[in-house]
Design a protein around this motif. Structure first.
Motif, short mmCIF file in Angstrom:
data_model
loop_
_atom_site.label_atom_id
_atom_site.label_comp_id
_atom_site.label_asym_id
_atom_site.label_seq_id
_atom_site.Cartn_x
_atom_site.Cartn_y
_atom_site.Cartn_z
N TRP A 156 0.65 -1.40 0.15
CA TRP A 156 0.09 -0.09 0.11
C TRP A 156 0.75 1.19 0.05
CZ3 TRP A 156 1.50 2.37 4.26
CH2 TRP A 156 2.10 1.56 5.40
N ASN A 157 2.21 1.10 0.32
CA ASN A 157 2.89 2.49 0.29
C ASN A 157 3.61 2.69 -0.98
OD1 ASN A 157 4.97 0.49 0.65
ND2 ASN A 157 6.31 1.84 1.09
N LEU A 162 5.51 1.77 -7.00
CA LEU A 162 5.90 0.41 -7.04
C LEU A 162 5.40 -0.77 -8.04
CD1 LEU A 162 6.31 0.21 -2.96
CD2 LEU A 162 8.35 0.40 -4.67
N ALA A 182 -2.59 -3.36 -3.34
CA ALA A 182 -2.91 -3.58 -1.92
C ALA A 182 -4.38 -3.11 -1.67
CB ALA A 182 -1.94 -2.78 -0.92
N GLU A 183 -4.99 -3.64 -0.86
CA GLU A 183 -6.47 -3.39 -0.63
C GLU A 183 -6.52 -2.04 -0.01
OE1 GLU A 183 -4.69 -5.91 0.02
OE2 GLU A 183 -5.61 -7.18 1.69
N ALA A 212 -8.59 -8.70 -1.46
CA ALA A 212 -7.94 -9.26 -0.17
C ALA A 212 -6.66 -9.81 -0.90
CB ALA A 212 -8.66 -9.77 0.73
N ALA A 218 -3.85 -14.65 -3.15
CA ALA A 218 -3.52 -16.09 -2.80
C ALA A 218 -4.02 -16.86 -4.05
CB ALA A 218 -4.10 -16.69 -1.49
N GLY A 233 6.43 -6.57 -0.43
CA GLY A 233 5.35 -6.28 0.75
C GLY A 233 6.07 -6.87 1.85
N PRO A 235 7.73 -9.42 4.98
CA PRO A 235 8.45 -10.78 4.94
C PRO A 235 7.48 -11.70 5.10
CG PRO A 235 9.80 -9.18 6.27
CD PRO A 235 8.51 -8.29 5.82
N LEU A 240 4.44 -16.85 2.47
CA LEU A 240 3.31 -17.37 1.94
C LEU A 240 3.50 -17.46 0.27
CD1 LEU A 240 0.55 -15.81 4.22
CD2 LEU A 240 1.58 -17.80 4.43
N GLU A 255 10.62 -8.33 -2.57
CA GLU A 255 11.26 -7.10 -2.08
C GLU A 255 10.50 -6.89 -0.78
OE1 GLU A 255 10.80 -4.15 -5.24
OE2 GLU A 255 12.51 -5.31 -6.56
N LEU A 256 11.17 -7.20 0.33
CA LEU A 256 10.50 -6.95 1.51
C LEU A 256 10.90 -5.87 2.55
CD1 LEU A 256 10.72 -10.87 2.00
CD2 LEU A 256 8.95 -9.62 0.91
N GLY A 257 10.50 -6.07 3.79
CA GLY A 257 10.82 -5.00 4.62
C GLY A 257 12.18 -4.71 4.99
N GLY A 258 12.50 -3.44 5.59
CA GLY A 258 13.74 -3.13 5.92
C GLY A 258 13.88 -2.53 7.43
N GLU A 385 10.79 -4.28 11.90
CA GLU A 385 10.53 -3.25 11.20
C GLU A 385 9.46 -2.51 11.79
OE1 GLU A 385 8.42 -3.77 7.35
OE2 GLU A 385 9.95 -2.23 6.53
P1 NAD Z 1 1.52 -6.92 2.99
O1 NAD Z 1 2.73 -8.17 2.97
O2 NAD Z 1 0.69 -7.12 4.01
O3 NAD Z 1 0.81 -6.95 1.70
C1 NAD Z 1 1.35 -6.76 0.28
C2 NAD Z 1 0.52 -7.29 -0.72
O4 NAD Z 1 0.37 -8.35 -0.72
C3 NAD Z 1 -0.75 -6.66 -0.64
O5 NAD Z 1 -1.32 -6.50 -2.04
C4 NAD Z 1 -1.66 -7.99 0.10
O6 NAD Z 1 -2.80 -7.65 -0.37
C5 NAD Z 1 -0.90 -9.04 -0.61
N1 NAD Z 1 -1.05 -10.31 -0.01
C6 NAD Z 1 -1.35 -10.35 1.45
N2 NAD Z 1 -1.57 -11.74 1.82
C7 NAD Z 1 -1.32 -12.42 0.57
C8 NAD Z 1 -1.24 -13.96 0.46
N3 NAD Z 1 -1.55 -14.71 1.37
N4 NAD Z 1 -1.24 -14.24 -0.86
C9 NAD Z 1 -0.73 -13.26 -2.02
N5 NAD Z 1 -0.96 -11.95 -1.65
C10 NAD Z 1 -1.04 -11.53 -0.40
O7 NAD Z 1 2.74 -5.77 3.18
P2 NAD Z 1 2.01 -4.13 3.32
O8 NAD Z 1 1.48 -3.91 4.60
O9 NAD Z 1 0.91 -3.94 2.08
O10 NAD Z 1 3.15 -3.21 2.70
C11 NAD Z 1 4.19 -3.12 3.75
C12 NAD Z 1 5.51 -3.81 3.84
O11 NAD Z 1 5.96 -3.66 2.46
C13 NAD Z 1 6.44 -3.56 4.60
O12 NAD Z 1 7.09 -4.66 5.21
C14 NAD Z 1 7.61 -2.67 3.61
O13 NAD Z 1 8.88 -2.75 4.15
C15 NAD Z 1 7.34 -3.59 2.58
N6 NAD Z 1 7.93 -2.79 1.39
C16 NAD Z 1 9.05 -3.36 0.81
C17 NAD Z 1 9.47 -2.67 -0.36
C18 NAD Z 1 10.66 -3.22 -1.00
O14 NAD Z 1 11.07 -2.51 -2.21
N7 NAD Z 1 11.62 -3.92 -0.48
C19 NAD Z 1 8.79 -1.36 -0.69
C20 NAD Z 1 7.67 -1.11 -0.27
C21 NAD Z 1 7.10 -1.68 0.73
#
Ligand code: NAD
Length: 486
Positions: A156-157, A162, A182-183, A212, A218, A233, A235, A240, A255-258, A385
């Motif tokens: 969502w950010n 992105l 993201a929702e 969702a 999923a 998103g 980690p 999953l 690409e995950l959290g930091g 994070e």
């Molecule tokens: P999140 O993991 O909750 O959701 C990310 C996406 O995954 C959303 O579209 C969500 O609907 C989807 N999702 C959730 N469960 C799923 C499943 N079981 N199967 C498939 N898709 C699913 O993350 P968030 O809260 O939206 O974003 C914040 C996170 O993203 C933070 O950890 C942040 O650091 C990370 N992030 C990383 C980068 C990077 O480049 N490394 C950039 C931006 C954000």
């Protein structure tokens, strides 16, 4: 086709499949973080059926799209970039209302970067020079073959930037795409689909599914027609996605959290370091790359703190549409509660809240810029994070301790170092485990550079040719010496 008015812009609330809007009976509510009582839209909530429809469309469109020359695909991407540039104002207004990123920053920087993503990959794919070499008896060439339907899942950010960062190389490489944003901030990607239609993309090449994560997301990642998954998103979700990818033996990037270290040596330009450190509160700290752990050489710790506090006091919390605002509200009440939880547990743990540590106002989603001195390096606020405007402050003695502290979490997305000594900066870059290391700067990006994380910050690299390789199946063609042209 259902559309709503968002900040004077008409936005479709459905999915986009085969260049058609598809509305689901099930919907989810999308609210504005600027005023949570403002419902922006009832957005279609996709499930297994819509995911299947979208991936079948992407699979049907794939052979023809893959067969185009890179420059023919590039022409579509350039048209899309032109349309993004022509709609900067609309995109900035919608994204600002939907996820509360500062409108001015969206208008001046973020949306332009999204257009640049499409242009850069269109051109890179055209410029590709296959690797060629001769070995004992054969002439060898590495060929790229488009991989197939690709699922892109984004957080969502910065949803617009992105999403374009990941979809652009997938499309340029010859893959068809199903994007699920993201929702909590689904609207700007829906606008993008209007431009896909206007740019006259062939049906099924670029599709959108809303819904969702646990349902629509999923279903998409587990679908047998998927050939690549690109995820950004948390980690937790990354794991999953990895499990789903493993079931179908599909390559994925995550690409995950930091939890970036922001290291300040005594010889640094302390004003610059303090200003950049205060900038870690921008976007309310909802930035994966942010250097959230301030790690300062002990001899300048007090001086740095004075300058950093002064720089932080310049921040203005407020409405993201107001150009004077520098700190926006958090995205969602649930996320605000999560950030509050971290600070409450820090207090209970004996960490010292130096400033901030509360909501800004009772009636909104703003959280004060907060600084915490942890009891020790194991404190949760150092190790996990937070994704809010909460930084920690620690000090070190000597380079070795700076490197050790920088490397002391399970994350490894980014690291920042401030020093006047180039050799010291190079030793830092060698010693620290992170996908991107910035010396005396932050967020400078060259789109041809590899991008990704180490540890729980990610798997794989995107950016430049790294992304085009990921979205392709590489093959080696070996031709026996002496084979003549027919
Ligand atoms: P999140 O993991 O909750 O959701 C990310 C996406 O995954 C959303 O579209 C969500 O609907 C989807 N999702 C959730 N469960 C799923 C499943 N079981 N199967 C498939 N898709 C699913 O993350 P968030 O809260 O939206 O974003 C914040 C996170 O993203 C933070 O950890 C942040 O650091 C990370 N992030 C990383 C980068 C990077 O480049 N490394 C950039 C931006 C954000």
């Amino acid at each position: 086709m259902k559309r709503v008015d968002v900040a004077g812009v008409s936005v479709a609330t459905g999915h986009f499949i085969d260049n058609q809007r598809v509305d689901s009976l099930d919907t989810f509510e999308d609210h504005s973080p600027l005023d949570w009582s403002l419902k922006l839209a009832d957005v279609s909530a996709g499930g297994a059926q819509v995911a299947d429809q979208a991936l079948r469309a992407a699979a049907r469109a794939f052979p023809e799209w893959a067969a185009l020359l890179p420059k023919e695909r590039g022409a579509y991407l350039h048209r899309l970039a032109d349309l993004i540039d022509a709609h900067v104002e609309d995109l900035a207004r919608v994204e600002c209302l939907d996820m509360a990123m500062l409108e001015e920053s969206l208008r001046l920087r973020v949306v332009a970067r999204a257009a640049r993503n499409f242009r850069a990959y269109a051109d890179l794919a055209v410029d590709y020079e296959p690797r060629r070499w001769d070995s004992n008896t054969t002439h060898n060439t590495v060929l790229r073959m488009p991989a197939g339907p690709t699922v892109v899942i984004t957080p969502w950010n910065a949803p617009f930037m992105l999403s374009t960062w990941k979809c652009a190389p997938a499309l340029a490489a010859g893959n068809t795409v199903v994007l699920k944003p993201a929702e909590w901030s689904p609207l700007s990607c829906s606008l993008l689909m209007d431009f896909v239609q206007e740019a006259d993309f062939p049906p099924g090449v670029f599709n959108l599914v809303q819904g969702a994560g646990e349902v629509a997301g999923a279903a998409l990642v587990a679908h047998p027609l998927v050939r690549r998954i690109s995820f950004t998103g948390s980690p937790e979700t990354g794991r999953l996605i990895g499990v789903a990818a493993a079931q179908n033996l599909v390559p994925f990037t995550a690409e995950l959290g930091g939890k970036g270290p922001f290291v300040v040596f005594a010889d640094a330009d302390l004003d610059l370091a303090a200003k950049r450190a205060a900038g870690m509160y921008d976007d309310a700290g909802q930035v994966c790359l942010a250097g959230t752990r301030l790690i300062v050489e002990d001899s300048v710790r007090d001086e740095f703190f004075t300058r950093f506090s002064a720089a932080t006091s310049q921040h203005v919390l407020g409405d993201s549409r107001d150009p004077a605002t520098t700190i926006s509200p958090l995205i969602h009440p649930e996320h605000l509660a999560r950030v509050e939880g971290f600070v409450e547990r820090a207090r209970a743990n004996g960490d010292r809240v130096v400033f901030g540590g509360n909501r800004w106002r009772a009636d909104g989603l703003w959280y004060q810029p907060t600084l915490i001195e942890p009891r020790d390096n194991d404190s949760e606020v150092v190790q996990r994070e937070i994704f809010g405007p909460v930084l920690t402050l620690q000090s070190f003695h000597g380079e070795r301790e700076a490197h050790d502290l920088a490397n002391s979490t399970r994350y490894g997305l980014s690291a920042m170092v401030f020093t006047a000594d180039q050799a010291k900066a190079e030793r830092f870059a060698q010693a620290v485990r992170a996908g991107t290391i910035w010396t005396n700067c932050f967020l400078v990006r060259d789109l041809s550079a590899p991008f990704g994380g180490c540890g729980i910050s990610g798997i794989g690299r995107e950016g430049g040719d790294y992304a085009l390789d990921f979205y392709s199946d590489l093959k080696t063609s070996q031709v026996k010496e002496g084979t003549t042209h027919g």
